[in-house]
Design a protein around this motif. Structure first.
Motif, PDB file in Angstrom:
ATOM      1  N   LEU A  31     -53.461  37.338  -4.329  1.00  0.00           N
ATOM      2  CA  LEU A  31     -53.161  38.304  -3.134  1.00  0.00           C
ATOM      3  C   LEU A  31     -51.804  39.192  -3.841  1.00  0.00           C
ATOM      4  N   LYS A  32     -51.661  40.428  -2.961  1.00  0.00           N
ATOM      5  CA  LYS A  32     -50.461  41.090  -3.448  1.00  0.00           C
ATOM      6  C   LYS A  32     -49.195  40.428  -2.655  1.00  0.00           C
ATOM      7  N   SER A  33     -48.227  40.331  -3.395  1.00  0.00           N
ATOM      8  CA  SER A  33     -47.071  39.508  -2.931  1.00  0.00           C
ATOM      9  C   SER A  33     -46.720  39.994  -1.505  1.00  0.00           C
ATOM     10  N   LYS A  34     -46.692  41.130  -1.265  1.00  0.00           N
ATOM     11  CA  LYS A  34     -46.176  41.579   0.108  1.00  0.00           C
ATOM     12  C   LYS A  34     -47.079  41.152   1.168  1.00  0.00           C
ATOM     13  N   ASP A  35     -48.508  41.348   0.848  1.00  0.00           N
ATOM     14  CA  ASP A  35     -49.586  40.887   1.829  1.00  0.00           C
ATOM     15  C   ASP A  35     -49.488  39.345   2.083  1.00  0.00           C
ATOM     16  N   PHE A  36     -48.970  38.585   0.891  1.00  0.00           N
ATOM     17  CA  PHE A  36     -49.234  37.129   1.101  1.00  0.00           C
ATOM     18  C   PHE A  36     -47.785  36.700   1.990  1.00  0.00           C
ATOM     19  N   ASN A  38     -46.339  38.563   4.318  1.00  0.00           N
ATOM     20  CA  ASN A  38     -46.646  38.963   5.632  1.00  0.00           C
ATOM     21  C   ASN A  38     -47.589  37.765   6.416  1.00  0.00           C
ATOM     22  N   MET A  39     -48.542  37.421   5.676  1.00  0.00           N
ATOM     23  CA  MET A  39     -49.436  36.273   6.206  1.00  0.00           C
ATOM     24  C   MET A  39     -48.581  34.968   6.352  1.00  0.00           C
ATOM     25  N   THR A  73     -54.639  33.615   9.368  1.00  0.00           N
ATOM     26  CA  THR A  73     -54.197  35.017   9.524  1.00  0.00           C
ATOM     27  C   THR A  73     -55.681  35.826   9.427  1.00  0.00           C
ATOM     28  N   THR A  74     -56.716  35.310   8.795  1.00  0.00           N
ATOM     29  CA  THR A  74     -57.443  36.441   8.312  1.00  0.00           C
ATOM     30  C   THR A  74     -59.052  35.919   8.886  1.00  0.00           C
TER      31      THR A  74
END
Length: 215
Positions: A31-36, A38-39, A73-74
């Protein structure tokens, strides 16, 4: 005196769990760090850790937390094969350090990452991962102190990298009014509900977030 959400005897376990959580999310799931982040911040998992929920702090591993976060979250269920991680990655250290600071300060994870971004933690890893944790605490506290200068309106605007003119355009509140609120020449707490609502909407925050605390 800071009141901690859970006893210190559970801290080591919480640090290890968040270390594994961050490591597996980024290095195994890719996962991209920013996406993770946020999740993680949007999940109930982060909130339950903040509140000292022993079920999560002691009862769940980092991988189990990750599965919960992804599903929540998904709406997707995933499977991860446990991998023995003998070397501690940079991402593990970030999770480990953030867990400690959250326990130590009782700040929310959102407050922490609003102050020090994941990318900034990656930079800090180089000089801090072998240092005493108190040095990292000092760095974060100093950054919080620096960011807490000025009004709430100004801090949120700067965090989003909006100029005053851009905020005026987005909110339809005059540039002069925004300048006066930030300079405290006008009391934002006495602004109209319509003005506060417009500013909050433009800044993607709650109306209460830009009001000043009563002294």
């Amino acid at each position: 005196m800071t009141i901690h959400a859970y006893q210190e005897i559970y801290l080591t376990n919480a640090q290890a769990a968040l270390g594994d959580l961050f490591d597996y999310a980024i290095n195994v799931l890719k996962l991209k760090s920013k996406d993770f982040i946020n999740m993680f911040l949007a999940s109930s998992t982060s909130k339950r850790i903040e509140k000292g929920d022993v079920l999560y702090i002691v009862g769940k591993s980092g991988i189990e937390m990750l599965l919960d976060i992804v599903e929540e979250t998904t709406n997707k269920k995933i499977e991860i094969d446990p991998i023995v991680q003998y070397a501690r990655s940079r991402e593990y250290w970030i999770g480990w350090a953030v867990a400690y600071y959250q326990w130590y300060s009782s700040r929310t994870f959102k407050e922490i990452f609003d102050t020090v971004s994941f990318a900034e933690f990656e930079v800090l890893y180089t000089t801090m991962h072998e240092a005493d944790i108190t040095k990292l605490i000092d760095v974060i506290n100093q950054q919080i102190k620096s960011q807490n200068k000025g009004t709430r309106l100004k801090r949120i605007r700067q965090r989003l990298k909006f100029t005053q003119a851009e905020l005026a355009k987005r909110s339809n509140v005059s540039l002069r009014s925004i300048q006066m609120y930030e300079q405290q020449n006008k009391d934002i707490n006495k602004a109209s509900v319509e003005t506060i609502k417009a500013l909050a909407k433009a800044l993607s925050c709650e109306m209460e977030d830009i009001l000043e605390p009563n002294n």
